[in-house]
Design an enzyme around this catalytic site. Structure first.
Site, PDB file in Angstrom:
ATOM      1  N   GLU A 109       0.824  -1.217   0.000  1.00 28.28           N
ATOM      2  CA  GLU A 109       0.000   0.000   0.000  1.00 28.28           C
ATOM      3  C   GLU A 109       0.856   1.265   0.000  1.00 28.28           C
ATOM      4  O   GLU A 109       0.796   2.075   0.926  1.00 28.28           O
ATOM      5  CB  GLU A 109      -0.955  -0.005   1.192  1.00 28.28           C
ATOM      6  CG  GLU A 109      -1.960  -1.135   1.130  1.00 28.28           C
ATOM      7  CD  GLU A 109      -3.029  -1.044   2.213  1.00 28.28           C
ATOM      8  OE1 GLU A 109      -2.771  -0.460   3.273  1.00 28.28           O
ATOM      9  OE2 GLU A 109      -4.130  -1.576   1.987  1.00 28.28           O
ATOM     10  N   GLU A 167      -6.939  -7.743  -0.619  1.00 28.34           N
ATOM     11  CA  GLU A 167      -7.275  -7.628   0.806  1.00 28.34           C
ATOM     12  C   GLU A 167      -8.691  -7.108   0.957  1.00 28.34           C
ATOM     13  O   GLU A 167      -9.098  -6.171   0.250  1.00 28.34           O
ATOM     14  CB  GLU A 167      -6.364  -6.610   1.505  1.00 28.34           C
ATOM     15  CG  GLU A 167      -4.962  -7.065   1.765  1.00 28.34           C
ATOM     16  CD  GLU A 167      -4.209  -6.008   2.586  1.00 28.34           C
ATOM     17  OE1 GLU A 167      -4.854  -5.272   3.371  1.00 28.34           O
ATOM     18  OE2 GLU A 167      -2.995  -5.909   2.408  1.00 28.34           O
TER      19      GLU A 167
HETATM   20  C1  GAL Z   1      -4.249  -2.807   4.954  1.00 27.80           C
HETATM   21  C2  GAL Z   1      -2.863  -3.410   5.081  1.00 27.80           C
HETATM   22  C3  GAL Z   1      -2.871  -4.668   5.899  1.00 27.80           C
HETATM   23  C4  GAL Z   1      -3.722  -4.507   7.112  1.00 27.80           C
HETATM   24  C5  GAL Z   1      -5.120  -4.126   6.695  1.00 27.80           C
HETATM   25  C6  GAL Z   1      -6.072  -3.972   7.857  1.00 27.80           C
HETATM   26  O1  GAL Z   1      -4.120  -1.432   4.891  1.00 27.80           O
HETATM   27  O2  GAL Z   1      -2.296  -3.651   3.833  1.00 27.80           O
HETATM   28  O3  GAL Z   1      -1.546  -4.988   6.260  1.00 27.80           O
HETATM   29  O4  GAL Z   1      -3.158  -3.526   7.927  1.00 27.80           O
HETATM   30  O5  GAL Z   1      -5.072  -2.894   6.037  1.00 27.80           O
HETATM   31  O6  GAL Z   1      -7.351  -3.569   7.424  1.00 27.80           O
END
Ligand code: GAL
Length: 669
Positions: free
Chosen positions: A157, A310
């Site tokens: 990110e 994610e």
């Molecule tokens: C994203 C990140 C992950 C985790 C997730 C939690 O921003 O890439 O590592 O922190 O959020 O929602």
């Protein structure tokens, strides 16, 4: 656009991808075996490993400990689970910042941001670059040819901004490239204003904290530079990986409409575009926002399949009050992404952490273990994704383009403008929503895109526009395209300088109208308008003093100084038509206007008519997805006999969808 490798190297033999971030370094080794067994039972076929493992791999400067990672990758390979292996450079170990404080980022007030969280790096720090690349080189050499390695995940990110002296030096070099010499810089930044003229490059600095409003072009260039500086670092890591493991695709996880990074510049540098998406269950419009984000991600990759890397199975931990997702929501959101071009569905994270800042973040395997409602849902979803294998690789064709531009976004939202109530994300969502409600497929495009394949192009806002892009929009309409332009567009040039003359100067001909004053409206009162037949509607926040110059006013303001003046205009010109919307119409009025523009363009949705409220309709290849985001049962007429790939049942005539239900209908031959 996205490179030649695409998702097919991942989906071939696997079907849609299903899995999540896997952080085995947080657990003793005996847990790993249980993890892998449970992953297999859940149908997991891809996990992202190592995102935050720098300190574990390199416990002290120059040391290497790959043994644990060898064992993890070995277990996964034996189980047939592919690995999206991360370069762990998003979170350097404390030793880096301790020994080399210059690697730590500095905020606009000159305060150093310390280790103890994550993202503590300066993208322009030579020491960070050197240490990161040394580690990435060894990681690539170690796992080149490993049977589990299917995808590289560079960093995490990207979005870190730093105002330190190294960043200042890199900013100066970037500015020399852009503006040539100091005269060019002074001209571009308009430094005759407020005595800001620079006489030596050494005086030029990032926009650090200052007593009052900072030069907006300095900030615009800084935003461009920050995105480019991160991209340069990403490229450096990617090049190491490509050289050592050619054939393994490379991605880095995006964050949708994330302001600091211009993803149009980034996406062509990846093999697969991936995104992280955490819709807020408390946001009533989140299904629309999700669809917009997924369409953006697909469009960034030139329409090729992408990967939802994610999302959360239920509540996140980082909002002040974290609403969970009701049963069935996980499935609905995942299938929404698949319907809009994702070749899989992955989560943060596999097993819920016991400690650390994310100990209350949901996972695929909750603290309570596998014998839970949530994990049962995860397993069921993994199983049903296998039934959608044939969807992998399929496109989502669209005849409507929505323009989005990062530099214009940065410039529009700079301080010292007529109103801070006009924002790019709001305008995008407002103009996108009526298209979504009608089941009309949409691609997002940059303003420089070739629009010839689109019957309708919507420009919710394009505050900053180059002469070339304005000319291309004009030519698009002349050649038969239908264009809809939202308020306060065409105002500034690429330096953010206001274009003089009646506005929007470079779009005046194509819109057949021009204006002379921007007039933000009082917030406690609606802006009263009426269509040409007298039917009233309300708008809000923004008005403009315009006159028609060939365009037909299709709606007018009906109150105050602007009474009788155009609020919405339509200009038939060349073989096409251009619409200009000079206010923010309430949703129903914008939906009405969108319907008329779609009719001008001869575009219809995925179904014969609009789907029932709350139902999303989208076609991916031959498959028609219907998703019920509403709270009541919905009945949707379908014209052709089809099979629901998710259940194997036959649909004919009408499909009944319970709340949160989804069908994936493939026409019967
Ligand atoms: C994203 C990140 C992950 C985790 C997730 C939690 O921003 O890439 O590592 O922190 O959020 O929602």
């Amino acid at each position: 656009m996205a490179g030649p490798l695409g998702t097919h190297t991942l989906t071939a033999g696997r079907g849609l991808l299903f899995g999540g971030d896997y952080n085995p370094e947080q657990w003793p080794e005996h847990v790993w075996e249980e993890d892998v067994e449970l992953m297999r039972a859940a149908g997991v076929n891809l996990v992202t490993v190592g995102v935050f493992s720098w300190a574990r791999i390199e416990p002290e400067p120059g040391a290497r400990d790959f043994g644990w990672l060898d064992r993890v990758l070995g277990l996964l390979a034996d189980a047939g689970i592919a690995v999206d292996l991360a370069t762990p450079t998003a979170s350097p170990p404390p030793w880096l910042g301790h020994r080399w404080p210059g690697t730590l980022p500095v905020d606009e007030s000159g305060h150093r941001l310390w280790y103890g969280a994550r993202n503590q790096f300066c993208p322009s720090s030579p020491v960070y670059r050197e240490r990161a690349l040394a580690l990435v080189t060894d990681l690539a050499d170690r796992y080149a040819g490993h049977p589990a390695l299917a995808l590289w995940h560079v960093g995490n990110e990207y979005g870190q901004i730093c105002h330190c002296d190294d960043s200042a030096a890199a900013f100066r070099a970037w500015l020399r490239e852009r503006h040539g010499d100091l005269d060019g810089l002074n001209e571009a930044w308009g430094t005759t204003f407020w005595s800001q003229r620079y006489s030596d490059w050494a005086e030029v600095i990032p926009p650090r904290r200052a007593p009052y409003l900072i030069n907006p072009t300095q900030k615009l260039d800084w935003a461009r530079f920050c995105s480019d500086a991160l991209l340069e670092h990403y490229r450096a890591e990617r090049d190491v990986l490509r050289e050592r493991t050619p054939g393994v695709p490379v991605t880095t996880n995006f964050m949708g409409l994330f302001k600091p990074v211009d993803y149009w510049q980034w996406a062509p540098e990846e093999d697969i575009v991936s995104n992280d998406w955490y819709p807020d269950p408390a946001d009533p419009l989140f299904p629309v926002r999700s669809a917009l984000t997924h369409d953006l991600t697909r469009s960034l990759g030139g329409g090729r399949p992408w990967l939802l890397l994610e999302q959360a199975t239920t509540a996140v931990n980082w909002r002040p009050h974290n609403l969970p997702k009701p049963a069935g929501q996980l499935r609905l959101e995942s299938l929404q992404a698949v319907a809009r071009g994702s070749d899989g569905s992955c989560y943060f994270q596999w097993r819920a952490s016991r400690f650390g800042a994310e100990r209350f973040h949901a996972a695929m395997l909750p603290h309570a273990g596998p014998d839970t409602r949530l994990h049962a849902e995860v397993r069921a979803h993994g199983a049903e994704l296998r039934r959608l294998s044939e969807v992998a690789g399929q496109p989502v064709p669209a005849r409507v383009a929505v323009v989005h531009d990062w530099p214009s976004w940065w410039a529009l939202e700079e301080a010292g403008r007529p109103s801070d109530r006009l924002t790019v994300p709001d305008q995008l969502l407002s103009f996108y929503r009526p298209l979504w409600e009608r089941g009309v497929a949409v691609d997002l495009v940059p303003p420089s895109a070739d629009l010839s394949g689109y019957a309708l192009t919507v420009v919710p806002n394009l505050y900053l526009v180059s002469d070339e892009d304005a000319a291309a929009l004009t030519a698009y309409v002349r050649d038969g395209g239908v264009l809809v332009v939202g308020p306060f567009s065409g105002v500034a040039d690429p330096n953010g300088h206001i274009r003089t003359g009646r506005f929007p100067a470079p779009l005046r001909d194509v819109l057949g109208a021009s204006g002379e004053e921007w007039l933000p409206a009082p917030e406690d009162r609606p802006v009263r308008c009426a269509w040409a037949d007298g039917t009233p509607f309300d708008a809000r926040t923004w008005t403009e003093l315009l006159r028609a110059e060939g365009a037909e006013p299709v709606a007018v303001f009906t109150e105050g100084d602007l009474a009788g003046r155009p609020a919405v205009l339509r200009h038939r010109t060349g073989a096409g038509a251009a619409w200009y919307v000079a206010t923010l119409p309430e949703h129903d009025a914008l939906a009405e206007l969108t319907g008329r523009a779609l009719a001008d363009a001869g575009v219809s949705g995925a179904l014969a008519g609009p789907p029932p409220p709350g139902v999303e309709a989208v076609r991916r290849g031959p498959v028609l997805f219907l998703l019920n985001h509403g709270t009541t049962e919905a009945r949707v007429p379908v014209t052709e006999p089809a099979e629901d790939l998710l259940t194997g049942s036959r649909a004919d005539g009408t499909v009944t969808l319970a709340p949160r239900a989804v069908v994936a209908l493939r026409p019967l031959a």
